[in-house]
Design a protein around this motif. Structure first.
Motif, mmCIF file in Angstrom:
data_model
loop_
_atom_site.group_PDB
_atom_site.id
_atom_site.type_symbol
_atom_site.label_atom_id
_atom_site.label_comp_id
_atom_site.label_asym_id
_atom_site.label_seq_id
_atom_site.Cartn_x
_atom_site.Cartn_y
_atom_site.Cartn_z
ATOM 1 N N UNK A 141 -2.503 -2.034 4.069
ATOM 2 C CA UNK A 141 -1.577 -2.728 4.952
ATOM 3 C C UNK A 141 -1.101 -1.802 6.070
ATOM 4 N N UNK A 142 -0.881 -2.385 7.224
ATOM 5 C CA UNK A 142 -0.324 -1.608 8.317
ATOM 6 C C UNK A 142 1.083 -1.160 7.936
ATOM 7 N N UNK A 143 1.260 0.165 7.844
ATOM 8 C CA UNK A 143 2.561 0.702 7.464
ATOM 9 C C UNK A 143 2.621 1.317 6.084
ATOM 10 N N UNK A 144 1.528 1.307 5.343
ATOM 11 C CA UNK A 144 1.521 1.963 4.036
ATOM 12 C C UNK A 144 1.325 3.468 4.217
ATOM 13 N N UNK A 145 2.314 4.062 4.846
ATOM 14 C CA UNK A 145 2.282 5.502 5.141
ATOM 15 C C UNK A 145 3.651 6.089 4.858
ATOM 16 N N UNK A 146 3.701 7.413 4.694
ATOM 17 C CA UNK A 146 4.976 8.079 4.474
ATOM 18 C C UNK A 146 5.629 8.400 5.813
ATOM 19 N N UNK A 147 6.765 9.085 5.773
ATOM 20 C CA UNK A 147 7.506 9.368 7.005
ATOM 21 C C UNK A 147 6.750 10.290 7.951
#
Length: 358
Positions: A225-231
């Motif tokens: 998914x777009x946004x399945x990332x850490x800070x």
């Protein structure tokens, strides 16, 4: 909100109604007295809530952010389809702007009605999210849901109208003439996009996927998914899908734009833009509504280095990206593709604005 809803008053109101129906006069009198004592909220709770909601935040329907190369570079290069498609190609991205949220019904309605007064024609009037009334005035509680029930043709004509209202150069034309009629589908199928114009337009597919996958660390994969990332912008599968997208797994209708990951209550809708964005700071690049892009459907083709890729010259279906809340669009990853006849209309179709940088 500036004012909280008084639970005691709501209870008294319903108790009064219940008691009157069954003849419990003593309890009814008590409830009525309690309701009179407590005046923090009116009986028309939805109207009061909508008023407070509007007073409590400032939201811009148009919030364009710049993406693309930095530090004076001409291009930012990435591989479209990486991790999601059996065919991939390198893409050279030039600076462009894209809206942080999907196009709201509030913005759609104001532009459409103004454009119609100026002679523009649309196939469909659009509606407020998946549950609104077609062509109706925006409501306080639903106006920041994405516009739906429009076709690709409607979106293109609307972009031209918005450009002219903003005193910008429209992007879409046929044989040198600006297009203003969504019912003239033949010309729209053959129309050209002026990528050098400063008007509003749909993103090219290469721009859309770039915006969906761009992070601080580079690019996330297209298979999540777009946004399945850490800070720090690195892939982080501990970020749950429900925290970043409204899909069929956690919803059965559209939501206020930019609210994925917030608690949902029917009467206490979260503020637009209060949810979790992706790695580039953009909302709803996965889920909520499926988003139109410019390109006709086709396999990715290689292009000369530094050349803009805008898909096949002609076709029968236009690309849409991002998935939606609907069971009919179960693939919501950043690299997933859909294609539809540009005349099709559903309550999970919407779009997002883009603009070339001059």
């Amino acid at each position: 909100m500036k004012k909280s809803i008084c639970v005691k008053n709501i209870f008294a109101f319903f108790l009064l109604a219940f008691s009157a129906g069954f003849g419990f006069c003593e309890e009814a009198d008590y409830a009525e007295n309690e309701a009179l004592k407590t005046k923090e909220v009116s009986i028309s709770k939805n109207e009061e809530f909508g008023k407070n909601l509007e007073e409590d935040f400032s939201f811009a329907d148009l919030d364009m952010i710049e993406l693309g190369p930095k530090n004076g570079e001409m291009y930012d290069v990435y591989v479209i389809g990486d991790g999601s498609q059996s065919f991939t190609e390198k893409r050279w991205i030039t600076p462009f702007f894209i809206n942080r949220t999907e196009t709201t019904y509030d913005l759609w309605y104001s532009v459409r009605t103004t454009a119609e007064e100026k002679g523009y024609k649309f196939l469909n009037p659009g509606q407020e999210g998946s549950r609104g009334k077609r062509g109706a005035q925006p409501t306080r509680l639903g106006k920041y849901e994405p516009v739906t029930m429009i076709s690709w043709y409607d979106a293109v004509i609307w972009c031209n109208a918005f450009s002219e209202i903003y005193d910008l150069t429209p992007c879409y034309s046929f044989e040198g003439k600006i297009l203003r009629d969504a019912t003239d589908t033949t010309k729209l199928d053959l129309c050209e996009c002026d990528w050098n114009a400063d008007g509003f337009r749909l993103p090219a597919e290469e721009e859309w996927e770039y915006a969906a996958r761009k992070t601080k660390a580079g690019f996330q994969g297209g298979d999540i998914m777009s946004g399945q990332v850490d800070e720090n912008g690195k892939t982080d599968l501990s970020v749950l899908e429900d925290e970043i997208a409204w899909t069929a797994n956690n919803s059965s209708f559209t939501h206020t734009v930019g609210t994925a990951g917030t608690p949902f209550e029917t009467r206490a809708k979260p503020k637009p833009g209060s949810g979790n964005p992706n790695g580039a700071g953009i909302f709803d690049m996965s889920g909520n509504v499926l988003e139109f892009v410019w390109d006709w459907f086709g396999n990715y083709k290689s292009v000369e280095p530094g050349t803009r890729a805008t898909g096949p010259v002609a076709g029968s279906q236009r690309i849409s990206r991002g998935g939606s809340w609907s069971l009919y669009t179960p693939f919501n990853c950043a690299g997933d593709r859909y294609s539809f006849d540009p005349n099709e209309v559903y309550d999970y179709f919407g779009f997002r604005l883009a603009q070339s940088k001059k």
